[in-house]
Design a protein around this motif. Structure first.
Motif, PDB file in Angstrom:
ATOM      1  N   ALA A 193      95.401 122.269  33.494  1.00 60.11           N
ATOM      2  CA  ALA A 193      94.440 121.395  33.750  1.00 60.11           C
ATOM      3  C   ALA A 193      93.073 121.854  33.993  1.00 60.11           C
ATOM      4  O   ALA A 193      91.689 120.982  33.783  1.00 60.11           O
ATOM      5  N   ARG A 194      93.433 122.665  35.226  1.00 60.96           N
ATOM      6  CA  ARG A 194      92.032 123.151  36.029  1.00 60.96           C
ATOM      7  C   ARG A 194      91.018 123.849  34.719  1.00 60.96           C
ATOM      8  O   ARG A 194      89.514 123.714  35.034  1.00 60.96           O
ATOM      9  N   THR A 253      89.740 121.554  32.222  1.00 61.03           N
ATOM     10  CA  THR A 253      87.816 120.715  32.541  1.00 61.03           C
ATOM     11  C   THR A 253      87.093 121.397  33.147  1.00 61.03           C
ATOM     12  O   THR A 253      85.841 120.949  33.370  1.00 61.03           O
ATOM     13  N   SER A 254      87.642 122.731  33.337  1.00 59.87           N
ATOM     14  CA  SER A 254      86.442 123.667  34.300  1.00 59.87           C
ATOM     15  C   SER A 254      85.719 124.172  32.948  1.00 59.87           C
ATOM     16  O   SER A 254      84.475 124.518  32.710  1.00 59.87           O
ATOM     17  N   ALA A 302      84.176 118.939  28.469  1.00 62.52           N
ATOM     18  CA  ALA A 302      84.158 117.974  29.321  1.00 62.52           C
ATOM     19  C   ALA A 302      85.126 116.707  28.519  1.00 62.52           C
ATOM     20  O   ALA A 302      85.110 116.161  27.545  1.00 62.52           O
ATOM     21  N   VAL A 303      85.963 115.899  29.213  1.00 64.87           N
ATOM     22  CA  VAL A 303      87.553 115.838  28.674  1.00 64.87           C
ATOM     23  C   VAL A 303      87.099 113.796  28.736  1.00 64.87           C
ATOM     24  O   VAL A 303      86.356 113.553  29.930  1.00 64.87           O
ATOM     25  N   ALA A 331      92.372 115.435  36.884  1.00 65.82           N
ATOM     26  CA  ALA A 331      91.387 116.561  36.364  1.00 65.82           C
ATOM     27  C   ALA A 331      90.798 115.713  35.353  1.00 65.82           C
ATOM     28  O   ALA A 331      89.273 116.357  35.586  1.00 65.82           O
ATOM     29  N   ALA A 332      90.921 115.037  34.235  1.00 62.97           N
ATOM     30  CA  ALA A 332      89.748 114.440  33.618  1.00 62.97           C
ATOM     31  C   ALA A 332      88.997 113.370  34.421  1.00 62.97           C
ATOM     32  O   ALA A 332      88.027 113.257  33.832  1.00 62.97           O
ATOM     33  N   THR A 362      84.613 113.808  33.972  1.00 65.05           N
ATOM     34  CA  THR A 362      83.880 113.570  32.866  1.00 65.05           C
ATOM     35  C   THR A 362      84.035 111.907  32.436  1.00 65.05           C
ATOM     36  O   THR A 362      83.766 111.425  31.524  1.00 65.05           O
TER      37      THR A 362
END
Length: 242
Positions: free
Chosen positions: A63-64, A67-68, A71-72, A112-113, A116
């Protein structure tokens, strides 16, 4: 947003997840697929990552990573497993497995998302529940967690609506996936019994479920949130509340 916008789908390598990915790709969207296996199909806008979503630490790391880099703005928590069993045979290992996959992975990915999803002001979350959430024999741990996903969906809808994020659930009934056919081969007596119980007289397809998910994922459908859509061929009639 400076990062490339994507729709993130779990369990997108096959079955219902693949159908959702393909529907999103057909709209020209870039899709990130998280699955324990690589897909045997491809698309120039499909990005696939292998991850065991039953392992929370591995889920946090992937997830990191995603999302890094991206942009979800849409998230579909689709990955699931049945782990059949009655209350006499279900084990704590079965329970831990489906809780990790259905609950923990979904929460980790939503968290995590969130930056964004919020920044877009039109974030969309779809959680894959099941008709079994209303009760299904020999699915005690599965039905419990799928029902729990509905509670999570409604709560997230309340918490995130002010950020422009909608959160809804799709609850499939009998769907003719590869996994379904492994337990219910074409022409087998139990398969006929299942089909005979369906009001519309046929099994559902992954595309039937994908079309429902796409309604909730549309940027234009910002006034529908906290809802459950049963894609079940009528099998919830007389069972689900009005």
């Amino acid at each position: 947003m400076s990062q490339q916008e994507v729709a993130l789908v779990t369990g997108g390598s096959a079955g219902i997840g693949r159908a959702i990915c393909e529907a999103l790709l057909a709209q020209g969207r870039t899709v990130v697929n998280l699955d324990y296996k690589e897909p045997d199909w491809g698309h120039d806008k499909l990005l696939s990552f292998q991850a065991d979503l039953t392992q929370p630490q591995e889920t946090r790391e992937i997830a990191r990573q995603v999302t890094s880099s991206y942009a979800v703005t849409a998230l579909v928590n689709n990955a699931g497993a049945t782990r059949p069993g009655t209350i006499d045979t279900a084990t704590m290992d079965d329970l831990d497995y489906v809780v990790d996959l259905h609950f923990k992975a979904s929460i980790i990915l939503v968290q995590a998302a969130l930056p964004t999803l919020r920044a877009s002001r039109r974030g969309r979350i779809v959680n894959m529940s099941s008709r079994a959430g209303l009760g299904k024999a020999q699915r005690v741990v599965y039905s419990a967690t799928k029902a729990g996903l509905i509670g999570m969906t409604r709560t997230l809808a309340l918490e995130l609506g002010g950020d422009g994020i909608t959160v809804n659930a799709v609850a499939p009934g009998p769907i003719a996936t590869e996994l379904f056919r492994q337990s219910n081969p074409d022409g087998a007596p139990q398969t006929k019994r299942i089909i005979d119980s369906i009001v519309v007289g046929r099994l559902g397809t992954p595309e039937d479920v994908a079309r429902a998910a796409m309604f909730f994922l549309s940027p234009d459908n910002g006034f529908v949130t906290g809802q459950v859509l049963y894609v079940c061929g009528g099998t919830t009639l007389g069972v689900a509340p009005i």
